[in-house]
Design a protein around this motif. Structure first.
Motif, PDB file in Angstrom:
ATOM      1  N   ALA A 158       0.828  -1.201   0.000  1.00 27.15           N
ATOM      2  CA  ALA A 158       0.000   0.000   0.000  1.00 27.15           C
ATOM      3  C   ALA A 158       0.864   1.254   0.000  1.00 27.15           C
ATOM      4  CB  ALA A 158      -0.911   0.015   1.224  1.00 27.15           C
ATOM      5  N   VAL A 159       0.476   2.251  -0.792  1.00 26.71           N
ATOM      6  CA  VAL A 159       1.132   3.553  -0.776  1.00 26.71           C
ATOM      7  C   VAL A 159       0.064   4.611  -1.056  1.00 26.71           C
ATOM      8  CG1 VAL A 159       1.752   3.377  -3.228  1.00 26.71           C
ATOM      9  CG2 VAL A 159       2.980   4.973  -1.748  1.00 26.71           C
ATOM     10  N   GLY A 160       0.106   5.699  -0.304  1.00 26.93           N
ATOM     11  CA  GLY A 160      -0.906   6.728  -0.484  1.00 26.93           C
ATOM     12  C   GLY A 160      -0.584   7.975   0.305  1.00 26.93           C
ATOM     13  N   PHE A 161      -1.575   8.849   0.392  1.00 27.88           N
ATOM     14  CA  PHE A 161      -1.414  10.066   1.168  1.00 27.88           C
ATOM     15  C   PHE A 161      -2.722  10.386   1.878  1.00 27.88           C
ATOM     16  CE2 PHE A 161      -2.606  11.264  -3.159  1.00 27.88           C
ATOM     17  CZ  PHE A 161      -3.655  12.152  -2.964  1.00 27.88           C
ATOM     18  N   GLN A 162      -2.594  11.088   2.991  1.00 25.34           N
ATOM     19  CA  GLN A 162      -3.745  11.421   3.819  1.00 25.34           C
ATOM     20  C   GLN A 162      -3.554  12.819   4.373  1.00 25.34           C
ATOM     21  OE1 GLN A 162      -4.759   8.357   6.617  1.00 25.34           O
ATOM     22  NE2 GLN A 162      -6.117   9.641   7.823  1.00 25.34           N
ATOM     23  N   GLY A 163      -4.634  13.612   4.348  1.00 22.64           N
ATOM     24  CA  GLY A 163      -4.493  14.960   4.878  1.00 22.64           C
ATOM     25  C   GLY A 163      -5.714  15.822   4.652  1.00 22.64           C
ATOM     26  N   LEU A 164      -5.500  17.122   4.828  1.00 27.99           N
ATOM     27  CA  LEU A 164      -6.566  18.105   4.737  1.00 27.99           C
ATOM     28  C   LEU A 164      -6.362  18.961   3.504  1.00 27.99           C
ATOM     29  CD1 LEU A 164      -9.043  19.032   6.433  1.00 27.99           C
ATOM     30  CD2 LEU A 164      -7.552  20.782   7.439  1.00 27.99           C
ATOM     31  N   ALA A 165      -7.270  18.819   2.524  1.00 27.60           N
ATOM     32  CA  ALA A 165      -7.184  19.554   1.271  1.00 27.60           C
ATOM     33  C   ALA A 165      -7.748  20.963   1.443  1.00 27.60           C
ATOM     34  CB  ALA A 165      -7.950  18.808   0.176  1.00 27.60           C
ATOM     35  N   PRO A 166      -7.529  21.847   0.463  1.00 30.04           N
ATOM     36  CA  PRO A 166      -8.148  23.176   0.520  1.00 30.04           C
ATOM     37  C   PRO A 166      -9.650  23.087   0.734  1.00 30.04           C
ATOM     38  CG  PRO A 166      -6.518  23.091  -1.225  1.00 30.04           C
ATOM     39  CD  PRO A 166      -6.641  21.697  -0.698  1.00 30.04           C
ATOM     40  N   TYR A 167     -10.206  24.064   1.431  1.00 26.71           N
ATOM     41  CA  TYR A 167     -11.620  24.126   1.802  1.00 26.71           C
ATOM     42  C   TYR A 167     -11.980  23.039   2.809  1.00 26.71           C
ATOM     43  CZ  TYR A 167     -11.659  27.105  -2.335  1.00 26.71           C
ATOM     44  OH  TYR A 167     -11.384  28.079  -3.245  1.00 26.71           O
ATOM     45  N   PHE A 168     -10.938  22.479   3.480  1.00 24.85           N
ATOM     46  CA  PHE A 168     -11.120  21.584   4.625  1.00 24.85           C
ATOM     47  C   PHE A 168     -11.772  20.247   4.255  1.00 24.85           C
ATOM     48  CE2 PHE A 168     -11.138  25.946   6.233  1.00 24.85           C
ATOM     49  CZ  PHE A 168     -10.053  25.894   7.098  1.00 24.85           C
ATOM     50  N   PHE A 169     -11.471  19.750   3.078  1.00 25.33           N
ATOM     51  CA  PHE A 169     -11.850  18.389   2.721  1.00 25.33           C
ATOM     52  C   PHE A 169     -10.812  17.423   3.272  1.00 25.33           C
ATOM     53  CE2 PHE A 169     -14.264  20.745  -0.425  1.00 25.33           C
ATOM     54  CZ  PHE A 169     -15.440  20.023  -0.532  1.00 25.33           C
ATOM     55  N   GLU A 170     -11.255  16.418   4.023  1.00 23.27           N
ATOM     56  CA  GLU A 170     -10.352  15.384   4.531  1.00 23.27           C
ATOM     57  C   GLU A 170     -10.229  14.293   3.472  1.00 23.27           C
ATOM     58  OE1 GLU A 170     -11.112  13.959   8.455  1.00 23.27           O
ATOM     59  OE2 GLU A 170     -11.694  15.937   9.211  1.00 23.27           O
ATOM     60  N   ILE A 171      -8.985  14.028   3.047  1.00 20.16           N
ATOM     61  CA  ILE A 171      -8.721  13.106   1.944  1.00 20.16           C
ATOM     62  C   ILE A 171      -7.857  11.939   2.420  1.00 20.16           C
ATOM     63  CG2 ILE A 171      -7.705  12.849  -0.348  1.00 20.16           C
ATOM     64  CD1 ILE A 171     -10.125  14.655  -0.365  1.00 20.16           C
ATOM     65  N   ASP A 172      -8.223  10.742   1.973  1.00 19.50           N
ATOM     66  CA  ASP A 172      -7.407   9.538   2.188  1.00 19.50           C
ATOM     67  C   ASP A 172      -7.400   8.783   0.864  1.00 19.50           C
ATOM     68  OD1 ASP A 172      -6.057   7.316   3.000  1.00 19.50           O
ATOM     69  OD2 ASP A 172      -7.350   6.856   4.710  1.00 19.50           O
ATOM     70  N   ALA A 173      -6.279   8.836   0.144  1.00 23.65           N
ATOM     71  CA  ALA A 173      -6.176   8.207  -1.173  1.00 23.65           C
ATOM     72  C   ALA A 173      -5.025   7.213  -1.167  1.00 23.65           C
ATOM     73  CB  ALA A 173      -5.957   9.254  -2.261  1.00 23.65           C
ATOM     74  N   ALA A 174      -5.225   6.062  -1.801  1.00 22.82           N
ATOM     75  CA  ALA A 174      -4.185   5.026  -1.775  1.00 22.82           C
ATOM     76  C   ALA A 174      -4.228   4.172  -3.026  1.00 22.82           C
ATOM     77  CB  ALA A 174      -4.347   4.144  -0.542  1.00 22.82           C
ATOM     78  N   ALA A 175      -3.062   3.635  -3.375  1.00 23.91           N
ATOM     79  CA  ALA A 175      -2.921   2.639  -4.425  1.00 23.91           C
ATOM     80  C   ALA A 175      -2.400   1.353  -3.785  1.00 23.91           C
ATOM     81  CB  ALA A 175      -1.951   3.124  -5.505  1.00 23.91           C
ATOM     82  N   PHE A 176      -2.865   0.221  -4.283  1.00 22.42           N
ATOM     83  CA  PHE A 176      -2.502  -1.079  -3.725  1.00 22.42           C
ATOM     84  C   PHE A 176      -2.012  -1.997  -4.841  1.00 22.42           C
ATOM     85  CE2 PHE A 176      -6.086   0.693  -1.341  1.00 22.42           C
ATOM     86  CZ  PHE A 176      -5.540   0.783  -0.069  1.00 22.42           C
ATOM     87  N   ILE A 177      -0.950  -2.739  -4.546  1.00 18.83           N
ATOM     88  CA  ILE A 177      -0.403  -3.710  -5.487  1.00 18.83           C
ATOM     89  C   ILE A 177      -0.477  -5.085  -4.835  1.00 18.83           C
ATOM     90  CG2 ILE A 177       1.605  -4.400  -6.837  1.00 18.83           C
ATOM     91  CD1 ILE A 177       2.569  -1.500  -6.674  1.00 18.83           C
ATOM     92  N   GLY A 178      -1.217  -5.997  -5.480  1.00 18.32           N
ATOM     93  CA  GLY A 178      -1.411  -7.323  -4.919  1.00 18.32           C
ATOM     94  C   GLY A 178      -0.702  -8.400  -5.716  1.00 18.32           C
TER      95      GLY A 178
END
Length: 232
Positions: free
Chosen positions: A111-131
């Motif tokens: 798993a690799v991704g990023f998590q945080g607070l985007a502009p206008y206070f959107f909470e984002i959790d995005a990830a890519a997975f390799i199986g």
């Protein structure tokens, strides 16, 4: 593979801990985003989505849990162990291991991704997975908080999943697999504890929907929910 990821994550956090001074203490946090009962036409599932971390300001070890239980039986169970590195204010890059315990057969992912607070206070959790066998997956989760009062908060949420290949054994099809939309209204008795009510809608697409039909399952479902959100 999973043992290697765990060793790497623990080693990175340990090295970071030794490199920091006393002004950067070791901290922990546990967040239960959803612990809820969903009312459906069939058996009502109980869902737990939680995550927690231990570490310091820039380097942390995260654990993410996603479990769905129906009639006392676990239908879905996902666990992630991630090393997280702060790269900007409110943004972390995360890398590690995801394990799908249910449905069977088990699946393991890098798993690799990023998590945080985007502009206008959107909470984002995005990830890519390799199986295994060249299977890859993408996931995007986002939520936004609307302050109706100091204690009453409305939260729209969205989760999107996509896969590169069919995996009939686990009911996953290639391309856009599913979308889940939620709207929850919570009342913060305390900042750390808030009961809520809401509605949740999910729909499967493509071959994922075909696999669901073959199993006699609905491809679209609207659920009324009641639950608790907490952190400590």
């Amino acid at each position: 593979m999973k043992k290697l990821f765990l060793i790497i994550c623990i080693s990175l956090v340990s090295m970071a801990s030794h490199s920091m001074g006393r002004d950067d203490p070791l901290l922990t946090k546990v967040m239960v985003g959803q612990f809820e009962l969903r009312n459906t036409e069939g058996s009502d599932p109980i869902v737990l989505e939680a995550q927690g971390w231990v570490g310091k300001d820039l380097n942390k070890l995260w654990v993410k849990v996603d479990v769905e239980n129906v009639s006392g039986k676990t239908d879905e169970a996902e666990l992630q162990f991630l090393y997280s590195k702060a790269i900007a204010p409110y943004w972390d890059v995360q890398v590690g291991w995801r394990h799908d315990k249910m449905p069977t057969p088990n699946r393991d992912w890098f798993a690799v991704g990023f998590q945080g607070l985007a502009p206008y206070f959107f909470e984002i959790d995005a990830a890519a997975f390799i199986g295994n066998n060249g299977q890859t997956a993408l996931r995007l989760e986002a939520e936004y908080e609307i302050m109706l009062t100091q204690k009453l908060i409305l939260t729209p949420e969205v989760e999107i999943n996509a896969y590169s290949k069919d995996d009939e054994a686990t009911g996953v099809g290639s391309g856009l697999s599913d979308i889940e939309l939620g709207l929850r209204l919570r009342y913060e008795i305390r900042r750390e504890f808030a009961p809520y009510i809401g509605v949740n809608w999910n729909k499967t697409y493509g071959d994922t929907a075909n696999f669901s039909r073959d199993e006699g399952e609905d491809v679209s479902d609207t659920q009324f929910v009641v639950g608790i959100r907490a952190w400590f």
